[in-house]
Design a protein around this motif. Structure first.
Motif, PDB file in Angstrom:
ATOM      1  N   LEU A   1       0.842  -1.193   0.000  1.00 22.59           N
ATOM      2  CA  LEU A   1       0.000   0.000   0.000  1.00 22.59           C
ATOM      3  C   LEU A   1       0.879   1.246   0.000  1.00 22.59           C
ATOM      4  CD1 LEU A   1      -2.810  -1.004   2.513  1.00 22.59           C
ATOM      5  CD2 LEU A   1      -2.903  -0.975   0.032  1.00 22.59           C
ATOM      6  N   THR A   2       1.713   1.366  -1.022  1.00 28.07           N
ATOM      7  CA  THR A   2       2.586   2.515  -1.140  1.00 28.07           C
ATOM      8  C   THR A   2       2.341   3.192  -2.485  1.00 28.07           C
ATOM      9  OG1 THR A   2       4.366   1.234  -2.137  1.00 28.07           O
ATOM     10  CG2 THR A   2       4.378   1.429   0.261  1.00 28.07           C
ATOM     11  N   LEU A   3       2.863   4.382  -2.623  1.00 26.06           N
ATOM     12  CA  LEU A   3       2.785   5.101  -3.892  1.00 26.06           C
ATOM     13  C   LEU A   3       4.175   5.632  -4.233  1.00 26.06           C
ATOM     14  CD1 LEU A   3       0.846   6.017  -6.104  1.00 26.06           C
ATOM     15  CD2 LEU A   3       0.517   8.116  -4.834  1.00 26.06           C
ATOM     16  N   PRO A   4       5.027   4.760  -4.799  1.00 24.02           N
ATOM     17  CA  PRO A   4       6.397   5.175  -5.090  1.00 24.02           C
ATOM     18  C   PRO A   4       6.452   6.206  -6.227  1.00 24.02           C
ATOM     19  CG  PRO A   4       6.000   2.979  -5.927  1.00 24.02           C
ATOM     20  CD  PRO A   4       4.778   3.374  -5.165  1.00 24.02           C
ATOM     21  N   LYS A   5       7.571   6.869  -6.348  1.00 18.29           N
ATOM     22  CA  LYS A   5       7.752   7.912  -7.354  1.00 18.29           C
ATOM     23  C   LYS A   5       7.534   7.398  -8.774  1.00 18.29           C
ATOM     24  CE  LYS A   5      10.907  11.587  -8.749  1.00 18.29           C
ATOM     25  NZ  LYS A   5       9.834  12.464  -9.140  1.00 18.29           N
ATOM     26  N   VAL A   6       7.911   6.154  -9.051  1.00 23.23           N
ATOM     27  CA  VAL A   6       7.747   5.625 -10.416  1.00 23.23           C
ATOM     28  C   VAL A   6       6.284   5.515 -10.819  1.00 23.23           C
ATOM     29  CG1 VAL A   6       9.938   4.375 -10.461  1.00 23.23           C
ATOM     30  CG2 VAL A   6       7.880   3.226  -9.650  1.00 23.23           C
ATOM     31  N   GLU A   7       5.376   5.517  -9.848  1.00 20.31           N
ATOM     32  CA  GLU A   7       3.946   5.433 -10.163  1.00 20.31           C
ATOM     33  C   GLU A   7       3.305   6.814 -10.300  1.00 20.31           C
ATOM     34  OE1 GLU A   7       1.797   2.905  -7.507  1.00 20.31           O
ATOM     35  OE2 GLU A   7       3.108   1.214  -7.885  1.00 20.31           O
ATOM     36  N   ARG A   8       4.104   7.864 -10.241  1.00 17.80           N
ATOM     37  CA  ARG A   8       3.584   9.220 -10.412  1.00 17.80           C
ATOM     38  C   ARG A   8       3.938   9.708 -11.801  1.00 17.80           C
ATOM     39  NH1 ARG A   8       5.351  11.414  -4.551  1.00 17.80           N
ATOM     40  NH2 ARG A   8       4.120   9.922  -3.389  1.00 17.80           N
ATOM     41  N   LEU A   9       2.988  10.282 -12.468  1.00 19.33           N
ATOM     42  CA  LEU A   9       3.175  10.762 -13.828  1.00 19.33           C
ATOM     43  C   LEU A   9       3.831  12.136 -13.775  1.00 19.33           C
ATOM     44  CD1 LEU A   9       2.601  10.175 -16.798  1.00 19.33           C
ATOM     45  CD2 LEU A   9       0.386  11.237 -16.518  1.00 19.33           C
ATOM     46  N   ASN A  10       5.040  12.247 -14.311  1.00 17.02           N
ATOM     47  CA  ASN A  10       5.732  13.529 -14.285  1.00 17.02           C
ATOM     48  C   ASN A  10       6.379  13.882 -15.619  1.00 17.02           C
ATOM     49  OD1 ASN A  10       7.740  11.684 -14.175  1.00 17.02           O
ATOM     50  ND2 ASN A  10       8.507  12.247 -12.161  1.00 17.02           N
ATOM     51  N   SER A  11       6.114  13.114 -16.660  1.00 19.90           N
ATOM     52  CA  SER A  11       6.649  13.407 -17.985  1.00 19.90           C
ATOM     53  C   SER A  11       5.771  14.449 -18.667  1.00 19.90           C
ATOM     54  CB  SER A  11       6.686  12.132 -18.825  1.00 19.90           C
ATOM     55  OG  SER A  11       6.813  12.443 -20.192  1.00 19.90           O
ATOM     56  N   ARG A  12       6.347  15.602 -18.977  1.00 18.63           N
ATOM     57  CA  ARG A  12       5.595  16.687 -19.612  1.00 18.63           C
ATOM     58  C   ARG A  12       4.976  16.230 -20.936  1.00 18.63           C
ATOM     59  NH1 ARG A  12       5.539  22.319 -19.136  1.00 18.63           N
ATOM     60  NH2 ARG A  12       7.093  22.189 -17.495  1.00 18.63           N
ATOM     61  N   ILE A  13       5.691  15.437 -21.690  1.00 16.20           N
ATOM     62  CA  ILE A  13       5.201  14.950 -22.986  1.00 16.20           C
ATOM     63  C   ILE A  13       3.973  14.061 -22.785  1.00 16.20           C
ATOM     64  CG2 ILE A  13       5.790  13.530 -24.989  1.00 16.20           C
ATOM     65  CD1 ILE A  13       8.761  14.463 -24.420  1.00 16.20           C
ATOM     66  N   LEU A  14       4.063  13.128 -21.852  1.00 11.07           N
ATOM     67  CA  LEU A  14       2.917  12.247 -21.586  1.00 11.07           C
ATOM     68  C   LEU A  14       1.716  13.011 -21.051  1.00 11.07           C
ATOM     69  CD1 LEU A  14       4.328   8.947 -20.081  1.00 11.07           C
ATOM     70  CD2 LEU A  14       2.922   9.215 -22.100  1.00 11.07           C
ATOM     71  N   ILE A  15       1.961  13.987 -20.193  1.00 13.52           N
ATOM     72  CA  ILE A  15       0.863  14.783 -19.637  1.00 13.52           C
ATOM     73  C   ILE A  15       0.169  15.563 -20.749  1.00 13.52           C
ATOM     74  CG2 ILE A  15       0.289  16.698 -18.089  1.00 13.52           C
ATOM     75  CD1 ILE A  15       2.599  15.675 -16.273  1.00 13.52           C
ATOM     76  N   GLU A  16       0.937  16.151 -21.659  1.00  5.36           N
ATOM     77  CA  GLU A  16       0.347  16.878 -22.778  1.00  5.36           C
ATOM     78  C   GLU A  16      -0.465  15.937 -23.667  1.00  5.36           C
ATOM     79  OE1 GLU A  16       3.345  19.127 -24.825  1.00  5.36           O
ATOM     80  OE2 GLU A  16       3.701  20.402 -23.083  1.00  5.36           O
ATOM     81  N   ARG A  17       0.076  14.758 -23.931  1.00  3.20           N
ATOM     82  CA  ARG A  17      -0.658  13.770 -24.746  1.00  3.20           C
ATOM     83  C   ARG A  17      -1.942  13.337 -24.056  1.00  3.20           C
ATOM     84  NH1 ARG A  17       3.062   9.099 -26.132  1.00  3.20           N
ATOM     85  NH2 ARG A  17       1.271   7.891 -25.467  1.00  3.20           N
ATOM     86  N   LEU A  18      -1.894  13.199 -22.744  1.00  3.56           N
ATOM     87  CA  LEU A  18      -3.060  12.777 -21.974  1.00  3.56           C
ATOM     88  C   LEU A  18      -4.200  13.780 -22.115  1.00  3.56           C
ATOM     89  CD1 LEU A  18      -4.076  10.644 -19.873  1.00  3.56           C
ATOM     90  CD2 LEU A  18      -3.175  12.147 -18.113  1.00  3.56           C
TER      91      LEU A  18
ATOM     92  N   VAL B   1      -7.000  12.572  -2.225  1.00  4.96           N
ATOM     93  CA  VAL B   1      -7.086  11.740  -3.437  1.00  4.96           C
ATOM     94  C   VAL B   1      -5.937  10.742  -3.474  1.00  4.96           C
ATOM     95  CG1 VAL B   1      -7.046  11.753  -5.962  1.00  4.96           C
ATOM     96  CG2 VAL B   1      -8.338  13.503  -4.729  1.00  4.96           C
ATOM     97  N   ARG B   2      -4.733  11.206  -3.150  1.00  8.19           N
ATOM     98  CA  ARG B   2      -3.555  10.331  -3.160  1.00  8.19           C
ATOM     99  C   ARG B   2      -3.726   9.182  -2.169  1.00  8.19           C
ATOM    100  NH1 ARG B   2       0.113  14.304  -3.320  1.00  8.19           N
ATOM    101  NH2 ARG B   2       0.160  14.512  -1.062  1.00  8.19           N
ATOM    102  N   GLU B   3      -4.212   9.484  -0.985  1.00 11.18           N
ATOM    103  CA  GLU B   3      -4.423   8.464   0.043  1.00 11.18           C
ATOM    104  C   GLU B   3      -5.495   7.462  -0.383  1.00 11.18           C
ATOM    105  OE1 GLU B   3      -3.939   6.683   3.941  1.00 11.18           O
ATOM    106  OE2 GLU B   3      -2.703   7.808   2.536  1.00 11.18           O
ATOM    107  N   ALA B   4      -6.591   7.964  -0.960  1.00 15.84           N
ATOM    108  CA  ALA B   4      -7.669   7.085  -1.417  1.00 15.84           C
ATOM    109  C   ALA B   4      -7.169   6.157  -2.521  1.00 15.84           C
ATOM    110  CB  ALA B   4      -8.848   7.911  -1.908  1.00 15.84           C
ATOM    111  N   TYR B   5      -6.384   6.695  -3.443  1.00 14.08           N
ATOM    112  CA  TYR B   5      -5.832   5.863  -4.522  1.00 14.08           C
ATOM    113  C   TYR B   5      -4.866   4.828  -3.955  1.00 14.08           C
ATOM    114  CZ  TYR B   5      -3.076   4.321  -8.463  1.00 14.08           C
ATOM    115  OH  TYR B   5      -2.424   3.531  -9.374  1.00 14.08           O
TER     116      TYR B   5
END
Length: 120
Positions: free
Chosen positions: A7-24, A74-78
């Motif tokens: 039940l963790t949320l490591p950094k690799v599971e956070r979306l931080n790529s500007r390109i991917l965010i723009e595409r999203l 939201v982060r905690e619920a996820y």
């Protein structure tokens, strides 16, 4: 304990790529509402099974304290319920990027936020 049960949320599971965010947000993504949240998601490659982004617009809450509170809720619920999404993705063999967007101008109880995250 395996990775899917943590039940963790490591950094690799956070979306931080500007390109991917723009595409999203520009195209090729789908959206589901469950007031006061909306998710925008899109299939991706070469990332963990699910990566997330949480957005609380300054238009909704001028004070950073309130925006941070909503993001924390939201982060905690996820984090507590991500196994539901990860199990479904594991069965289908897909990977997705998800953005949680806050739609309301009011704060909500953590239990309400968690129920909406589970629903989405």
């Amino acid at each position: 304990m395996s990775d899917s049960l943590k039940l963790t949320l490591p950094k690799v599971e956070r979306l931080n790529s500007r390109i991917l965010i723009e595409r999203l947000f520009t195209g090729g993504s789908k959206s589901l509402p469950a007031f006061p949240l909306r998710i925008v998601y899109m299939p991706v490659e070469n990332l963990p099974a699910a990566t997330i982004l949480i957005s609380v617009p300054k238009k909704r809450f001028k004070r950073a304290v309130k925006r941070n509170r909503v993001k924390r809720q939201v982060r905690e619920a996820y984090r507590k319920n991500k196994h539901i999404l990860l199990d479904a993705l594991k069965d289908s063999g897909r990977k997705i990027a998800v953005a949680f967007i806050w739609l309301d101008n009011e704060l909500h109880e953590s239990a309400d936020v968690e129920a909406k995250v589970v629903k989405l």
